[in-house]
Design a protein around this motif. Structure first.
Motif, PDB file in Angstrom:
ATOM      1  N   VAL A 195       0.783  -1.452  -0.038  1.00 52.49           N
ATOM      2  CA  VAL A 195       0.040   0.034   0.017  1.00 52.49           C
ATOM      3  C   VAL A 195       0.791   1.324  -0.016  1.00 52.49           C
ATOM      4  N   ARG A 196       1.984   1.250   0.663  1.00 56.55           N
ATOM      5  CA  ARG A 196       2.764   2.538   0.732  1.00 56.55           C
ATOM      6  C   ARG A 196       3.478   2.469  -0.320  1.00 56.55           C
ATOM      7  N   GLU A 197       3.959   1.579  -1.004  1.00 58.12           N
ATOM      8  CA  GLU A 197       4.669   1.852  -2.297  1.00 58.12           C
ATOM      9  C   GLU A 197       3.707   2.392  -3.416  1.00 58.12           C
ATOM     10  N   ALA A 201       3.825   6.057  -5.719  1.00 54.71           N
ATOM     11  CA  ALA A 201       4.210   5.640  -7.276  1.00 54.71           C
ATOM     12  C   ALA A 201       3.922   7.085  -7.947  1.00 54.71           C
ATOM     13  N   ARG A 202       4.302   7.975  -7.414  1.00 55.01           N
ATOM     14  CA  ARG A 202       3.785   9.301  -8.259  1.00 55.01           C
ATOM     15  C   ARG A 202       4.816   9.282  -9.661  1.00 55.01           C
ATOM     16  N   GLY A 203       3.733   9.637 -10.563  1.00 54.73           N
ATOM     17  CA  GLY A 203       4.525   9.767 -11.931  1.00 54.73           C
ATOM     18  C   GLY A 203       4.275   8.529 -12.664  1.00 54.73           C
ATOM     19  N   GLU A 223      -0.692  10.413   3.924  1.00 54.73           N
ATOM     20  CA  GLU A 223       1.056   9.587   3.620  1.00 54.73           C
ATOM     21  C   GLU A 223       1.047   9.641   1.989  1.00 54.73           C
ATOM     22  N   SER A 224      -0.069   9.849   1.130  1.00 56.98           N
ATOM     23  CA  SER A 224       0.341   9.739  -0.150  1.00 56.98           C
ATOM     24  C   SER A 224       0.916  10.813  -0.837  1.00 56.98           C
TER      25      SER A 224
END
Length: 428
Positions: A195-197, A201-203, A223-224
């Protein structure tokens, strides 16, 4: 010397997002017919392979019961052959809806002769983080495909077997219809790290949409680093006005609370005008008792509960802010419509509030003053739903005010771009 692709050094989650980005580029220019064919293939596959899906779901349900999961949450998790057929019907409804992609939002010919159009385009890669509701897996995939988006699905571990089976069916149907199967993917892994990954994953991921309880939503929002469309919890209210028809009020109250408790549009608080409390509350409390509802009551409601069949406990401050998702409801008597509005402003999650009244003046004032995504007049809170609104299905109910608000259907899964057409125009 061999040149490695960036893909080779990526984590499994980033690799899935990278594949989704390629699939989104392939989906974006597709005509409506190609997307609709894939959706109809999905609906057929769900029905043909329903036993496979239900069998996988039964394992999740058994595990949830062993863990002592509340019945309301188990109801959200459970898939039956009838529910699978209903999900397939929802997919066919989505296929029948107009395609928003390419719609001209506005346009004009500028004084200098340039043609300017603002048109709808897909968002790209949409990540959905959600709790134990496997129907969301299909709803999200269908809406994203129809609007030209690739989707990354990250459900809870409690529905992992169900979601795995569903995504397997979806990918087979999508690929069989000639669309990229990677347009629908289950995010690899069951740990919180996956979930954190996804949130980092911006971009690769264009937007995240969390669906679930307050803790999940707050975690994603805080957190995102990927843009988030915030869906909200459902602390919904039913206000019974002094001018309410009693029969109507009882029916709306019970339907709002007890028709299905484990959903965000179920009512969690009852507010009753003092002028009608003596006449209404004894009937309402007995009706709630018949539906198995426990009432968390303020002192004024308690006074009318002495001869009632209802299970009544004293309300605490915590009750006014609680989304029960169970056969519980908070209840209070208020001095006026304005006091009801004050209570709602203080405690509501901004989802749905209902007024029951025969007074048009009261209805108008309530709808003007209450600032929630949906305000219902003489109707159950349970109608706040994409399917009920004619959207075919929904990706979630947004309680924020930017980009989208309320049930999010196909148009809310698009952005826009401007197309500027000139004839050798240069700016001077």
């Amino acid at each position: 010397m061999t040149t490695l692709s960036p893909y080779d050094s990526m984590s499994p989650v980033s690799q899935a997002a990278y594949r989704a980005k390629g699939a989104a580029a392939d989906l974006a220019p597709l005509p409506r017919a190609a997307k609709d064919d894939a959706l109809l293939a999905i609906a057929d596959a769900l029905e043909v392979r329903a036993s496979e899906i239900v069998e996988a779901n039964a394992e999740d349900v058994a595990k949830a019961r062993e863990a002592g999961t509340a019945e309301g949450m188990i109801d959200r998790l459970t898939l039956t052959p009838e529910r699978v057929r209903a999900i397939a019907a929802d997919v066919r409804d989505v296929a029948a809806l107009p395609d928003p992609v390419g719609e001209v939002v506005r346009g004009s010919t500028l004084p200098n002769g340039i043609d300017l159009r603002q048109v709808r385009v897909p968002l790209g890669v949409v990540g959905i983080i959600y709790e134990g509701r496997p129907n969301v897996t299909v709803d999200a995939a269908a809406l994203c495909l129809k609007s030209g988006n690739a989707v990354l699905l990250r459900g809870s571990s409690s529905a992992y077997r169900s979601n795995t089976a569903l995504v397997r069916v979806l990918r087979d149907a999508v690929g069989g219809a000639g669309l990229p199967a990677d347009a629908v993917q289950l995010v690899p892994g069951e740990s919180r790290e996956s979930v954190r990954e996804l949130m980092r994953a911006r971009g690769l991921v264009d937007v995240l949409i969390p669906r679930g309880g307050a803790s999940l939503i707050n975690t994603v929002v805080q957190e995102s680093i990927v843009p988030v469309i915030e869906t909200g919890t459902g602390n919904c209210h039913v206000y019974v006005d002094a001018a309410a028809d009693l029969d109507t009020a009882v029916e709306i109250l019970v339907n709002s609370k007890a028709q299905r408790v484990g959903v965000c549009n179920a009512a969690e608080t009852l507010l009753v005008h003092q002028d009608i409390a003596a006449e209404f509350l004894p009937r309402a409390l007995d009706a709630l008792a018949d539906a198995g509802v426990t009432v968390h009551a303020d002192e004024r409601v308690m006074a009318y509960a002495k001869d009632s069949r209802a299970t009544v406990v004293e309300a605490t401050t915590e009750d006014w802010e609680t989304e029960y998702l169970s056969l519980d409801i908070a209840a209070a008597v208020v001095d006026s419509l304005d006091r009801a509005v004050e209570h709602i402003r203080l405690w509501s999650s901004g989802h749905t509030e209902a007024i029951v009244t025969t007074s048009q003046q009261a209805a108008r004032r309530f709808t003007r003053l209450v600032d929630s995504t949906t305000v219902a007049v003489n109707a159950s809170t349970r109608f706040t739903d994409g399917g009920q609104f004619g959207f075919g299905a929904e990706i979630g109910i947004s309680t924020q005010k930017l980009h989208a608000r309320g049930p999010m259907g196909l148009p809310e899964l698009t952005s826009t771009k401007y197309i500027v057409t000139g004839d050798g125009h240069v700016r001077r």
